[in-house]
Scaffold this motif. Structure first.
Motif, mmCIF file in Angstrom:
data_model
loop_
_atom_site.group_PDB
_atom_site.id
_atom_site.type_symbol
_atom_site.label_atom_id
_atom_site.label_comp_id
_atom_site.label_asym_id
_atom_site.label_seq_id
_atom_site.Cartn_x
_atom_site.Cartn_y
_atom_site.Cartn_z
ATOM 1 N N ILE A 313 25.981 94.265 1.691
ATOM 2 C CA ILE A 313 26.361 95.684 1.805
ATOM 3 C C ILE A 313 26.279 96.136 3.260
ATOM 4 O O ILE A 313 27.177 96.806 3.778
ATOM 5 C CB ILE A 313 25.455 96.555 0.907
ATOM 6 C CG1 ILE A 313 25.743 96.263 -0.566
ATOM 7 C CG2 ILE A 313 25.674 98.039 1.209
ATOM 8 C CD1 ILE A 313 24.766 96.925 -1.530
ATOM 9 N N ILE A 314 25.190 95.755 3.943
ATOM 10 C CA ILE A 314 25.034 96.103 5.361
ATOM 11 C C ILE A 314 26.160 95.499 6.184
ATOM 12 O O ILE A 314 26.693 96.130 7.107
ATOM 13 C CB ILE A 314 23.659 95.629 5.879
ATOM 14 C CG1 ILE A 314 22.531 96.362 5.166
ATOM 15 C CG2 ILE A 314 23.549 95.848 7.388
ATOM 16 C CD1 ILE A 314 21.143 95.831 5.495
ATOM 17 N N THR A 315 26.555 94.262 5.848
ATOM 18 C CA THR A 315 27.626 93.585 6.584
ATOM 19 C C THR A 315 28.939 94.351 6.477
ATOM 20 O O THR A 315 29.623 94.591 7.483
ATOM 21 C CB THR A 315 27.823 92.153 6.049
ATOM 22 O OG1 THR A 315 26.595 91.434 6.158
ATOM 23 C CG2 THR A 315 28.897 91.427 6.832
ATOM 24 N N TYR A 316 29.310 94.743 5.259
ATOM 25 C CA TYR A 316 30.573 95.468 5.078
ATOM 26 C C TYR A 316 30.566 96.812 5.801
ATOM 27 O O TYR A 316 31.544 97.191 6.447
ATOM 28 C CB TYR A 316 30.846 95.678 3.587
ATOM 29 C CG TYR A 316 31.681 94.581 2.972
ATOM 30 C CD1 TYR A 316 33.063 94.557 3.137
ATOM 31 C CD2 TYR A 316 31.095 93.556 2.253
ATOM 32 C CE1 TYR A 316 33.824 93.548 2.590
ATOM 33 C CE2 TYR A 316 31.846 92.532 1.695
ATOM 34 C CZ TYR A 316 33.222 92.540 1.873
ATOM 35 O OH TYR A 316 33.986 91.524 1.342
ATOM 36 N N ILE A 317 29.466 97.528 5.707
ATOM 37 C CA ILE A 317 29.392 98.850 6.341
ATOM 38 C C ILE A 317 29.483 98.720 7.860
ATOM 39 O O ILE A 317 30.240 99.441 8.527
ATOM 40 C CB ILE A 317 28.085 99.576 5.939
ATOM 41 C CG1 ILE A 317 28.122 99.930 4.452
ATOM 42 C CG2 ILE A 317 27.889 100.838 6.781
ATOM 43 C CD1 ILE A 317 26.809 100.497 3.929
ATOM 44 N N SER A 318 28.718 97.791 8.428
ATOM 45 C CA SER A 318 28.677 97.658 9.888
ATOM 46 C C SER A 318 29.999 97.136 10.451
ATOM 47 O O SER A 318 30.458 97.599 11.499
ATOM 48 C CB SER A 318 27.518 96.749 10.301
ATOM 49 O OG SER A 318 27.631 95.478 9.696
ATOM 50 N N MET A 319 30.626 96.186 9.768
ATOM 51 C CA MET A 319 31.897 95.658 10.269
ATOM 52 C C MET A 319 33.017 96.684 10.157
ATOM 53 O O MET A 319 33.899 96.761 11.013
ATOM 54 C CB MET A 319 32.272 94.367 9.548
ATOM 55 C CG MET A 319 31.422 93.180 9.991
ATOM 56 S SD MET A 319 32.080 91.566 9.515
ATOM 57 C CE MET A 319 33.522 91.451 10.574
ATOM 58 N N THR A 320 32.988 97.479 9.113
ATOM 59 C CA THR A 320 33.990 98.548 8.988
ATOM 60 C C THR A 320 33.855 99.543 10.140
ATOM 61 O O THR A 320 34.847 99.939 10.758
ATOM 62 C CB THR A 320 33.822 99.281 7.644
ATOM 63 O OG1 THR A 320 34.053 98.365 6.577
ATOM 64 C CG2 THR A 320 34.808 100.442 7.547
ATOM 65 N N ALA A 321 32.616 99.910 10.458
ATOM 66 C CA ALA A 321 32.380 100.881 11.531
ATOM 67 C C ALA A 321 32.847 100.354 12.883
ATOM 68 O O ALA A 321 33.545 101.061 13.637
ATOM 69 C CB ALA A 321 30.893 101.236 11.585
ATOM 70 N N ILE A 322 32.507 99.098 13.212
ATOM 71 C CA ILE A 322 32.868 98.580 14.541
ATOM 72 C C ILE A 322 34.362 98.319 14.648
ATOM 73 O O ILE A 322 34.964 98.494 15.705
ATOM 74 C CB ILE A 322 32.051 97.311 14.872
ATOM 75 C CG1 ILE A 322 32.173 97.019 16.373
ATOM 76 C CG2 ILE A 322 32.516 96.116 14.066
ATOM 77 C CD1 ILE A 322 31.196 95.966 16.859
#
Length: 372
Positions: A313-322
């Motif tokens: 979940i953290i991976t998807y959120i952070s990659m979407t943001a960057i």
């Protein structure tokens, strides 16, 4: 719980910074040599597509060793964890020397075979950069092994600080060799070589400390342990093949070469941006090696599933943001490379395409192999 929120933060934040710095080395070479001309940028770009493919071998071995060491630590078996560390370092050194030697001897023929259609200036720069890169493979492999072992101890701060030192040496070396001595691509390659040697030396010195959970004593007393090496290869080889097959797709830049220097340069710029977009995913994948490995070693599969879901979940959120951030800033970023108008237009479109794919596809590609 094996890992508290604070434990995860201490592991993940340095990993993100380390991955950022790792990308910066290649980006610094490309950006700082841009003043020499697009032929220099194109030469480095073509070699990097091969470099990354070869480096996957070292990263895969390091991953295998880190997983094995993490599982031993999860079982509270420090002796075997240290044994796995020593076997990993020697295996990485042996394979990297072999790969580097073959690259140095046959690099010119390999580049001609894959990129034979490029302009003579581009090929000349590529040959120079590839030769210097091949020299650095053993140092890079040993650094990767050491960094992976410190991550398995949940100590990613060591690899982060070492990466900072490597970047400072690389950027300083680039500035002196490219701008003062006018060495161009050779200066960029030499600076990277020195920085990687520094990283390898620092890792080996730190791993000799017996206060670490994992340490390497009597470095020059080596006994080949096939069962231990087999365990490392059992994890490392499939991981290397998976990553290698993905990277083979990027070597399709050999087809881009027929479209001319502008296309190659635009692809190089877009690849630099793409590497930044992938930083959260690659960092989280490395964190999973430590976290999931410890859980499996302790035979606590419930916690392994819990942490896998949480980190995904953290991976998807952070990659979407960057990806959204870099897509919004892509025009001023591309202008930093001082490209021609044709190159600028191509680089912007390529960057936007990758940003869209980064949001939808890449997170799982980084995380799932380390979970499985």
């Amino acid at each position: 719980m094996l890992f508290s929120k604070e434990d995860l933060r201490k592991l993940i934040v340095p990993l993100v910074i380390e991955q950022l710095l790792a990308v910066t080395i290649g980006m610094a070479d490309t950006m700082m040599v841009a003043n020499v001309g697009e032929a220099a940028v194109s030469g480095i770009s073509l070699v990097d597509s091969l470099n990354i493919l070869l480096i996957q071998i070292f990263s895969a071995l390091a991953t295998g060793g880190a997983v094995v060491a993490s599982q031993y630590l999860g079982r509270q078996d420090r002796e075997n964890a240290c044994g796995a560390a020593k076997q990993l370092v020697y295996a990485c050194a042996a394979i990297s020397i072999l790969v580097g030697g073959l690259a140095m001897l046959g690099g010119k023929h390999l580049l001609s075979l894959i990129f034979g259609a490029v302009e003579p200036d581009v090929m000349r720069n590529a040959e120079t950069y590839f030769w210097l890169s091949a020299l650095s493979y053993p140092a890079l492999a040993i650094y990767n092994a050491g960094a992976a072992l410190f991550r398995s101890m949940s100590n990613s701060r060591v690899s982060m600080m070492t990466s900072i030192a490597m970047n400072l040496v690389n950027i300083s070396g680039n500035a002196i060799l490219i701008y003062v001595f006018n060495m161009g691509v050779a200066g960029a390659g030499l600076a990277s070589l020195v920085s990687r040697i520094l990283g390898a030396v620092v890792m080996m010195v730190l791993l000799r400390n017996r206060h670490n959970l994992i340490f390497i004593g009597h470095l020059f007393r080596y006994r080949f342990d096939w069962p231990m090496v087999r365990s490392i290869l059992h994890i490392g080889v499939p991981n290397g093949l998976e990553n290698g097959m993905f990277q083979v797709g990027k070597v399709v830049s050999s087809l881009i070469a027929v479209f001319g220097t502008s296309a190659i340069t635009a692809n190089a710029i877009a690849n630099n941006l793409a590497q930044f977009e992938c930083i959260p995913g690659s960092a989280m994948g490395l964190a999973m090696i430590t976290v999931i490995g410890r859980c499996v070693g302790a035979k606590d599969y419930k916690q392994a599933r819990y942490y896998a879901k949480r980190l995904m979940i953290i991976t998807y959120i952070s990659m979407t943001a960057i990806c959204i951030l870099l897509s919004a800033l892509i025009v001023p970023i591309v202008k930093l490379y001082n490209p021609s108008q044709e190159t600028f237009d191509l680089a912007v479109w390529l960057g936007l395409y990758h940003g869209a794919c980064g949001i939808l596809i890449w997170p799982a590609s980084f995380a799932l192999p380390n979970i499985l």
